[in-house]
Scaffold this active site. Structure first.
Site, PDB file in Angstrom:
ATOM      1  N   PRO A  46       0.830  -1.212   0.000  1.00 54.04           N
ATOM      2  CA  PRO A  46       0.000   0.000   0.000  1.00 54.04           C
ATOM      3  C   PRO A  46       0.860   1.256   0.000  1.00 54.04           C
ATOM      4  O   PRO A  46       1.841   1.354   0.741  1.00 54.04           O
ATOM      5  CB  PRO A  46      -0.807  -0.123   1.300  1.00 54.04           C
ATOM      6  CG  PRO A  46      -0.850  -1.595   1.571  1.00 54.04           C
ATOM      7  CD  PRO A  46       0.478  -2.118   1.097  1.00 54.04           C
ATOM      8  N   GLU A  47       0.502   2.207  -0.851  1.00 49.34           N
ATOM      9  CA  GLU A  47       1.232   3.459  -0.964  1.00 49.34           C
ATOM     10  C   GLU A  47       0.354   4.589  -0.442  1.00 49.34           C
ATOM     11  O   GLU A  47      -0.679   4.345   0.174  1.00 49.34           O
ATOM     12  CB  GLU A  47       1.665   3.666  -2.422  1.00 49.34           C
ATOM     13  CG  GLU A  47       2.489   2.504  -2.966  1.00 49.34           C
ATOM     14  CD  GLU A  47       2.884   2.660  -4.424  1.00 49.34           C
ATOM     15  OE1 GLU A  47       2.999   3.810  -4.899  1.00 49.34           O
ATOM     16  OE2 GLU A  47       3.070   1.633  -5.104  1.00 49.34           O
ATOM     17  N   LYS A  52       3.578   6.666   4.042  1.00 50.04           N
ATOM     18  CA  LYS A  52       2.788   5.428   4.043  1.00 50.04           C
ATOM     19  C   LYS A  52       2.399   4.999   5.456  1.00 50.04           C
ATOM     20  O   LYS A  52       1.876   3.899   5.647  1.00 50.04           O
ATOM     21  CB  LYS A  52       3.580   4.301   3.376  1.00 50.04           C
ATOM     22  CG  LYS A  52       4.009   4.595   1.945  1.00 50.04           C
ATOM     23  CD  LYS A  52       4.861   3.461   1.396  1.00 50.04           C
ATOM     24  CE  LYS A  52       5.467   3.806   0.050  1.00 50.04           C
ATOM     25  NZ  LYS A  52       6.328   2.721  -0.470  1.00 50.04           N
ATOM     26  N   ARG A  69      12.912  -3.775  -8.613  1.00 51.30           N
ATOM     27  CA  ARG A  69      11.470  -3.606  -8.729  1.00 51.30           C
ATOM     28  C   ARG A  69      11.041  -3.645 -10.192  1.00 51.30           C
ATOM     29  O   ARG A  69      11.678  -3.028 -11.058  1.00 51.30           O
ATOM     30  CB  ARG A  69      11.027  -2.266  -8.121  1.00 51.30           C
ATOM     31  CG  ARG A  69      11.519  -2.011  -6.704  1.00 51.30           C
ATOM     32  CD  ARG A  69      11.036  -3.048  -5.710  1.00 51.30           C
ATOM     33  NE  ARG A  69       9.603  -3.070  -5.608  1.00 51.30           N
ATOM     34  CZ  ARG A  69       8.889  -2.270  -4.820  1.00 51.30           C
ATOM     35  NH1 ARG A  69       9.498  -1.347  -4.082  1.00 51.30           N
ATOM     36  NH2 ARG A  69       7.577  -2.382  -4.758  1.00 51.30           N
TER      37      ARG A  69
END
Length: 309
Positions: A2-3, A59, A284
């Site tokens: 989650p960002e 975050k 990533r």
């Protein structure tokens, strides 16, 4: 993971439900959730406290308490906060495994398999921290510890007036790291992760492998606008539910239906028609359009002049 948009969505839903409520009892079911603090100490610090506000920093979700302290939580990769209403007979009534998108998330009994911690509130409701991979974290900080805690970890908030083109150029000056890595560094800009870095760079027409320090003022302005546009749309869509993320009610966000490049490998670019590509940057998965995202030329390094005798 989650960002900013996902955490902010949860914050906006949680605030009206819990502000003014008193924590009757806290229960930490997984010692990793509070490590290195002992679970019992965290439970004692929360018990009897009234919730004054719910905030977000990067975050992190921040639950402010009446004694000036705060419960600071990070969802990490698979964490979810869920609110079980007081009139719900069982935890399982809150959400089914099918809605969450994970098989057998709930046991046949009323206990949640991946429940790591819960706060029992004075109206009978419960705030549940569910985390399949156990990377999520909760810590109670005293009032005089909060600012220092975040100062060491987080930079500018991207949806605040602090984020300017000039400020971006200053942050990026002299940095040879790829723009994708630059955006993921929370000490520079807080709250942007893998998804929204890709989406922001596409909007800015900047290649993710461009060196951050190669940006000119016009690139910094384009990137600022790209960051804001991507995050604001994600907030409107209540976040992205690719894997585990669900909001406070257990419902999926819909930003994944609006992605311009992220996870769209092999599909045509909506802007130029070129095929979206995937590469790996800093470990990533990174998605971009080779047709319209320009790779900036690196600025030559200044030669060191010999010291005068």
């Amino acid at each position: 993971m989650p960002e900013l948009p996902e955490v902010e969505t949860v914050r906006r839903q949680l605030e009206p439900e819990v502000v003014g409520r008193r924590i009757e009892r806290a229960e930490v079911l997984d010692e990793r959730w509070t490590r290195p603090e002992p679970p019992a100490r965290t439970e004692d610090l929360l018990a009897g406290r009234r919730i004054e506000a719910v905030e977000r920093r990067g975050k992190y979700l921040i639950v402010r308490l009446d004694d000036g302290a705060a419960l600071v939580m990070h969802l990490r990769m698979t964490g979810n906060l869920l609110l079980r209403q007081a009139d719900s007979a069982q935890v399982a009534d809150l959400m089914t495994a099918e809605r969450l998108g994970a098989p057998r998330l709930y046991e046949a009994s009323t206990a949640v398999r991946h429940l790591r911690a819960r706060l029992m509130l004075d109206d009978g409701s419960e705030l549940l921290f569910i985390d399949a991979r156990r990377f999520g974290h909760g810590i109670v900080l005293a009032g005089d510890e909060i600012d220092e805690y975040f100062a060491a970890r987080l930079g500018v908030e991207p949806l605040s007036e602090e984020l300017t083109a000039e400020g971006l150029c200053e942050l990026a000056a002299g940095r040879r790291a790829p723009l994708k890595s630059f955006l993921l560094n929370q000490a520079g800009i807080a709250g942007i992760g893998n998804i929204y870095a890709d989406e922001a760079l596409f909007r800015a027409r900047l290649h993710p492998l461009s060196q951050a320090g190669s940006m000119k003022p016009e690139h910094c302005e384009a990137l600022r606008e790209g960051i804001v546009a991507a995050l604001e749309l994600a907030l409107e869509m209540r976040g992205s539910s690719i894997d585990d993320y669900r909001d406070l009610r257990g419902e999926r966000g819909s930003m994944q239906d609006e992605f311009l490049v992220h996870t769209r490998e092999g599909q045509p670019c909506s802007r130029c028609g070129e095929e979206i590509q995937r590469i790996v940057v800093g470990g990533r998965s990174t998605y971009f359009c080779p047709g319209c995202q320009v790779r900036l030329r690196a600025r030559p390094r200044r030669r060191r002049t010999a010291a005068r005798r």
